[in-house]
Scaffold this active site. Structure first.
Site, PDB file in Angstrom:
ATOM      1  N   ASP A   1     -10.073   9.876  30.121  1.00 52.25           N
ATOM      2  CA  ASP A   1      -8.646  10.199  29.897  1.00 52.25           C
ATOM      3  C   ASP A   1      -8.382  11.461  29.274  1.00 52.25           C
ATOM      4  OD1 ASP A   1      -9.809   9.442  27.461  1.00 52.25           O
ATOM      5  OD2 ASP A   1      -7.910   8.793  26.557  1.00 52.25           O
TER       6      ASP A   1
ATOM      7  N   GLU B   1     -13.910  14.849  15.446  1.00 48.87           N
ATOM      8  CA  GLU B   1     -14.691  13.678  15.532  1.00 48.87           C
ATOM      9  C   GLU B   1     -16.141  13.862  16.141  1.00 48.87           C
ATOM     10  OE1 GLU B   1     -12.592   9.816  15.342  1.00 48.87           O
ATOM     11  OE2 GLU B   1     -11.722  10.499  16.889  1.00 48.87           O
ATOM     12  N   GLU B   2     -17.044  13.175  15.452  1.00 41.22           N
ATOM     13  CA  GLU B   2     -18.326  13.392  16.250  1.00 41.22           C
ATOM     14  C   GLU B   2     -18.472  12.810  17.456  1.00 41.22           C
ATOM     15  OE1 GLU B   2     -20.023  10.159  16.997  1.00 41.22           O
ATOM     16  OE2 GLU B   2     -18.286   9.435  16.109  1.00 41.22           O
ATOM     17  N   SER B   3     -17.541  11.775  18.099  1.00 40.67           N
ATOM     18  CA  SER B   3     -17.507  11.275  19.289  1.00 40.67           C
ATOM     19  C   SER B   3     -16.889  12.346  20.399  1.00 40.67           C
ATOM     20  CB  SER B   3     -16.747   9.919  19.199  1.00 40.67           C
ATOM     21  OG  SER B   3     -15.410  10.250  18.757  1.00 40.67           O
TER      22      SER B   3
ATOM     23  N   LYS C   1      -6.796  14.258  20.621  1.00 36.57           N
ATOM     24  CA  LYS C   1      -7.888  15.202  20.738  1.00 36.57           C
ATOM     25  C   LYS C   1      -7.705  15.742  22.299  1.00 36.57           C
ATOM     26  CE  LYS C   1     -11.402  11.353  21.652  1.00 36.57           C
ATOM     27  NZ  LYS C   1     -10.640  10.110  20.842  1.00 36.57           N
TER      28      LYS C   1
ATOM     29  N   THR D   1      -9.604   0.905  17.695  1.00 33.41           N
ATOM     30  CA  THR D   1      -9.564   2.049  17.440  1.00 33.41           C
ATOM     31  C   THR D   1      -8.368   3.076  18.146  1.00 33.41           C
ATOM     32  OG1 THR D   1     -11.954   1.960  17.159  1.00 33.41           O
ATOM     33  CG2 THR D   1     -10.885   4.204  16.649  1.00 33.41           C
TER      34      THR D   1
ATOM     35  N   ASP E   1     -13.650  13.295  29.382  1.00 30.46           N
ATOM     36  CA  ASP E   1     -13.852  11.996  29.698  1.00 30.46           C
ATOM     37  C   ASP E   1     -12.983  11.467  30.487  1.00 30.46           C
ATOM     38  OD1 ASP E   1     -11.746  11.866  27.824  1.00 30.46           O
ATOM     39  OD2 ASP E   1     -12.447   9.998  26.906  1.00 30.46           O
TER      40      ASP E   1
ATOM     41  N   ARG F   1      -7.885  -2.483  24.414  1.00 24.33           N
ATOM     42  CA  ARG F   1      -8.852  -2.492  25.791  1.00 24.33           C
ATOM     43  C   ARG F   1      -9.491  -3.673  25.843  1.00 24.33           C
ATOM     44  NH1 ARG F   1     -11.677   3.224  24.123  1.00 24.33           N
ATOM     45  NH2 ARG F   1      -9.883   4.222  23.823  1.00 24.33           N
TER      46      ARG F   1
ATOM     47  N   THR G   1     -12.447   6.861  11.103  1.00 25.83           N
ATOM     48  CA  THR G   1     -12.510   7.302  12.588  1.00 25.83           C
ATOM     49  C   THR G   1     -11.332   6.626  13.286  1.00 25.83           C
ATOM     50  OG1 THR G   1     -15.002   6.872  12.465  1.00 25.83           O
ATOM     51  CG2 THR G   1     -13.690   6.232  14.477  1.00 25.83           C
TER      52      THR G   1
ATOM     53  N   LYS H   1      -2.111   2.039  25.284  1.00 27.06           N
ATOM     54  CA  LYS H   1      -1.913   2.384  23.747  1.00 27.06           C
ATOM     55  C   LYS H   1      -0.544   3.265  23.903  1.00 27.06           C
ATOM     56  CE  LYS H   1      -4.237   7.058  23.412  1.00 27.06           C
ATOM     57  NZ  LYS H   1      -5.102   7.650  22.809  1.00 27.06           N
TER      58      LYS H   1
ATOM     59  N   ARG I   1     -22.632   1.323  15.170  1.00 30.27           N
ATOM     60  CA  ARG I   1     -23.003   2.526  15.237  1.00 30.27           C
ATOM     61  C   ARG I   1     -23.633   3.155  13.996  1.00 30.27           C
ATOM     62  NH1 ARG I   1     -20.230   3.493  19.528  1.00 30.27           N
ATOM     63  NH2 ARG I   1     -18.119   3.094  20.210  1.00 30.27           N
TER      64      ARG I   1
ATOM     65  N   SER J   1     -10.059   5.075  28.543  1.00 36.63           N
ATOM     66  CA  SER J   1     -10.784   5.997  28.008  1.00 36.63           C
ATOM     67  C   SER J   1     -11.948   6.419  28.871  1.00 36.63           C
ATOM     68  CB  SER J   1     -11.387   6.090  26.535  1.00 36.63           C
ATOM     69  OG  SER J   1     -11.765   7.451  26.315  1.00 36.63           O
ATOM     70  N   HIS J   2     -13.211   6.494  28.137  1.00 36.80           N
ATOM     71  CA  HIS J   2     -14.366   6.689  29.113  1.00 36.80           C
ATOM     72  C   HIS J   2     -14.930   5.100  29.488  1.00 36.80           C
ATOM     73  CE1 HIS J   2     -15.035   5.949  24.817  1.00 36.80           C
ATOM     74  NE2 HIS J   2     -16.319   4.968  25.330  1.00 36.80           N
TER      75      HIS J   2
ATOM     76  N   ASP K   1      -9.601  13.236  26.769  1.00 35.36           N
ATOM     77  CA  ASP K   1      -9.233  13.750  25.445  1.00 35.36           C
ATOM     78  C   ASP K   1     -10.641  14.258  24.540  1.00 35.36           C
ATOM     79  OD1 ASP K   1     -10.232  11.174  25.225  1.00 35.36           O
ATOM     80  OD2 ASP K   1      -8.793  10.276  23.773  1.00 35.36           O
ATOM     81  N   ARG K   2     -11.429  13.828  25.371  1.00 34.85           N
ATOM     82  CA  ARG K   2     -12.905  14.108  24.671  1.00 34.85           C
ATOM     83  C   ARG K   2     -13.573  15.397  25.522  1.00 34.85           C
ATOM     84  NH1 ARG K   2     -16.375   8.855  23.025  1.00 34.85           N
ATOM     85  NH2 ARG K   2     -14.904   7.785  22.338  1.00 34.85           N
TER      86      ARG K   2
HETATM   87  C1  VG1 Z   1     -14.582   5.414  19.413  1.00 32.14           C
HETATM   88  C2  VG1 Z   1     -14.993   6.694  18.623  1.00 32.14           C
HETATM   89  C3  VG1 Z   1     -13.705   7.525  17.949  1.00 32.14           C
HETATM   90  C4  VG1 Z   1     -12.921   7.530  18.658  1.00 32.14           C
HETATM   91  C5  VG1 Z   1     -12.449   6.301  19.822  1.00 32.14           C
HETATM   92  C6  VG1 Z   1     -11.352   6.757  20.627  1.00 32.14           C
HETATM   93  O1  VG1 Z   1     -14.270   4.649  18.462  1.00 32.14           O
HETATM   94  O2  VG1 Z   1     -16.094   6.566  17.557  1.00 32.14           O
HETATM   95  O3  VG1 Z   1     -14.312   8.558  17.218  1.00 32.14           O
HETATM   96  O4  VG1 Z   1     -11.719   7.975  18.046  1.00 32.14           O
HETATM   97  O5  VG1 Z   1     -13.651   5.941  20.141  1.00 32.14           O
HETATM   98  O6  VG1 Z   1     -11.804   7.622  21.608  1.00 32.14           O
HETATM   99  P1  VG1 Z   1     -15.317   3.189  18.038  1.00 32.14           P
HETATM  100  O7  VG1 Z   1     -14.176   2.561  17.086  1.00 32.14           O
HETATM  101  O8  VG1 Z   1     -15.639   2.708  19.218  1.00 32.14           O
HETATM  102  O9  VG1 Z   1     -16.283   4.012  17.151  1.00 32.14           O
HETATM  103  V1  VG1 Z   1     -11.379   7.556  23.321  1.00 32.14           V
HETATM  104  O10 VG1 Z   1     -11.823   9.006  23.908  1.00 32.14           O
HETATM  105  O11 VG1 Z   1     -12.248   6.328  23.588  1.00 32.14           O
HETATM  106  O12 VG1 Z   1      -9.810   7.235  23.195  1.00 32.14           O
HETATM  107 CO    CO Z   2     -10.920   9.135  25.618  1.00 28.92          CO
END
Ligand code: VG1
Ligand code: CO
Length: 543
Positions: free
Chosen positions: A279, A363-365, A376, A18, A277, A22, A344, A126, A496, A113-114, A281-282
């Site tokens: 990086d 996004e919900e995340s 984000k 996504t 988070d 990673r 997503t 990325k 999910r 990310s997290h 962005d959350r």
């Molecule tokens: C998850 C989230 C998605 C987000 C992505 C990257 O992806 O659901 O909404 O854009 O992480 O966010 P997935 O495919 O695992 O559902 V981040 O802060 O990890 O760059």
């Molecule tokens: Co992130």
């Protein structure tokens, strides 16, 4: 200094998910692993030659080594100028902003990310394109294809450069600048928000607490919240970035940032409690005695953004990822502006942002941002809330209550089933997909299924089509179940389950999400045949 050409063989597992590639650190540490992927990017993006490149990461273990590798390869691949965040740090939104403002041909973001960090944790990389957005699906596919038959890469043998001190260097013919990671980003925030109003609000005795979770936003929060806005130094928790994030899990939600929920619901809670988070962005937003779900945060910001300096002319449109609650749709309707539903992943917002069709997206995340960046932006969301509080004089609780009284409330939860076998995850998706057509018209507890399909997105800007973006079972406006597989995990498969239920302004607006969604959750588990196909009776994570 010489450029060397190194023979290599392809790795079969370099398909980005996504948000980039990673993997476990030990996978990235294999000989030529990072180099293969980086060279694949240089091979697919010839415009990097002779251009500016931005490089930075979230500060996790392996970040510093990876930055030296990327620099040596950038020099060998003819990049003219590399701009690197001091100590190798750049939050994802700050990197996106730098790519835009420096008119760079792209940027390498070293982040997972997290996901937990350290020698046994995860690493990631990325590539963001000119303009600051995430690589498109098409480019991502090309990079993956290139990684599958790569047989050489080029790299300079120049010595590692000092990334801790601000200054300029040269590697081969490439100029390298080590820049302050925060400055440009902080200036951007000043152009969007009313810093004077926020300072005054804090001077009146209002309090905030922001947890950077020992990840990349520490320096950003200390500079902006403490030095520029006058919050007390204690307002920033976890403000020093650590390679292992202090052993924590910088994924701000009610589970991994439980202590913030305890603070919000305890005596003497600050007015605004927030976190970001790994990086940057959350974002997570809480007020005294209340947690704002990300879907609600998007909707509430949409309703209030015009109060803030950067958004006085109103919103052009809103976009949300498909699984995100439909709360923002109601605000878009009231404002009479378009609402776009995308798959997503932030990359799907980028075309809409570039075409000036949307101002706000989320996004919900725990992701929210606006047209100021192509990622984000955690701190942006926190500052937006802070500015809304200062401009309105209301508390978080009052803003939420009034919003629900006007628009109704979308109760929302995401249930994650982590570390399933790939076979079990596929079996669940397959059986559900096959049965979808038969579900329409069937009753689902108190509701009736009005639509059941696999989500396909037609990009209105470039006409591209993205299929298989999640299965959805919709009971008109009242309830919705969405099921998809994660594309960011590094271990097993994560299923999910997204649950949403709407209650009108006349209904019971004061339930807990858990109670409001209990029946829908049970129906969703049945429909997915979760227990039969995976042996699981409960989610591993609820956010
Ligand atoms: C998850 C989230 C998605 C987000 C992505 C990257 O992806 O659901 O909404 O854009 O992480 O966010 P997935 O495919 O695992 O559902 V981040 O802060 O990890 O760059
Ligand atoms: Co992130």
């Amino acid at each position: 200094m010489t450029v060397r050409e190194i023979a290599t063989t392809a790795y079969s597992d370099q398909k980005p998910g996504t948000a980039g590639l990673r993997k476990k650190v030990r996978v990235f540490a294999q000989p030529h692993y990072l180099e293969n992927f980086v060279q694949s990017i240089f091979d697919c993006v010839p415009t990097l030659r002779g251009a500016t490149l931005v490089i930075g990461g979230d500060g996790r273990y392996h970040n510093r080594e990876a930055i030296q590798t990327v620099l040596a390869m950038a020099a060998a691949n003819g990049v003219a100028r590399a701009v690197v965040g001091q100590h190798g740090l750049l939050s994802t939104p700050a990197a996106s902003h730098l790519i835009r403002t420096l008119d760079a041909a792209g940027g390498f973001l070293l982040t997972a990310s997290h996901n937990p960090a350290g020698p046994d944790g995860d690493f990631g990389i990325k590539f963001n394109v000119k303009g600051g957005g995430q690589a498109s699906e098409t480019l991502t596919r090309q990079i993956h294809a290139q990684s599958q038959h790569i047989h050489r890469y080029v790299i300079s043998d120049a010595a590692a450069i000092d990334i801790d001190t601000l200054g300029s260097h040269t590697v081969e013919a490439m100029q390298v600048e080590i820049i302050d990671s925060v400055e440009a980003y902080a200036e951007l925030m000043q152009s969007l928000f009313d810093f004077e109003a926020m300072r005054a609000w804090l001077r009146q005795g209002h309090r905030i607490c922001f947890d950077a979770m020992h990840a990349v936003t520490g320096p950003y929060a200390r500079r902006i919240l403490v030095e520029q806005l006058g919050a007390r130094a204690e307002a920033v928790l976890g403000g020093v970035p650590l390679e292992d994030f202090g052993g924590g899990h910088p994924d701000p939600n009610l589970v991994y940032a439980r202590h913030l929920a305890d603070l919000a619901f305890g005596d003497d809670a600050p007015d605004l409690i927030a976190a970001s988070d790994g990086d940057g962005d959350r974002n997570m937003i809480l007020g005294r005695g209340i947690f704002i779900s990300p879907g609600d945060s998007l909707a509430m910001l949409a309703a209030h953004l015009h109060r803030l300096p950067g958004y006085r002319s109103g919103l052009r449109g809103i976009a949300r990822s498909m699984p995100t609650s439909r709360a923002a749709d109601r605000v878009a309707q009231a404002l009479n502006i378009p609402l776009h539903e995308t798959p997503t992943g932030w990359k799907f917002f980028c075309n809409l942002l570039d075409a000036d069709q949307i101002t706000l997206c989320g996004e919900e995340s725990f992701g929210t941002s606006s047209a100021h960046a192509r990622e984000k932006d955690g701190l942006w969301a926190v500052l937006a809330w802070l500015n809304v509080l200062a401009a309105s004089g209301s508390s978080v609780q009052q803003i939420a209550t009034r919003h629900w009284q006007r628009f109704g409330r979308h109760y929302y939860q995401r249930h994650d089933y982590e570390d399933l076998s790939h076979e079990a995850a596929q079996a669940i998706m397959h059986q559900l997909q096959t049965r979808l057509p038969t579900l329409v018209g069937q009753s689902l507890g108190a509701w009736t299924v009005s639509q059941a399909d696999s989500f396909t997105y037609h990009d209105p800007v470039d006409g591209s089509v993205a299929g298989d973006q999640g299965l959805r079972i919709i009971c008109a406006d009242e309830a919705r179940i969405v099921v998809r597989l994660s594309g960011t995990g590094t271990q097993g498969a994560t299923l999910r389950l997204y649950l949403e239920r709407y209650v009108s302004p006349q209904g019971d607006l004061a339930q807990t999400p858990e109670a409001a969604l209990a029946e829908l959750a049970a129906r969703a588990r049945d429909i997915c045949q979760l227990e039969a196909l995976s042996g699981r009776t409960a989610p591993t994570l609820v956010t």
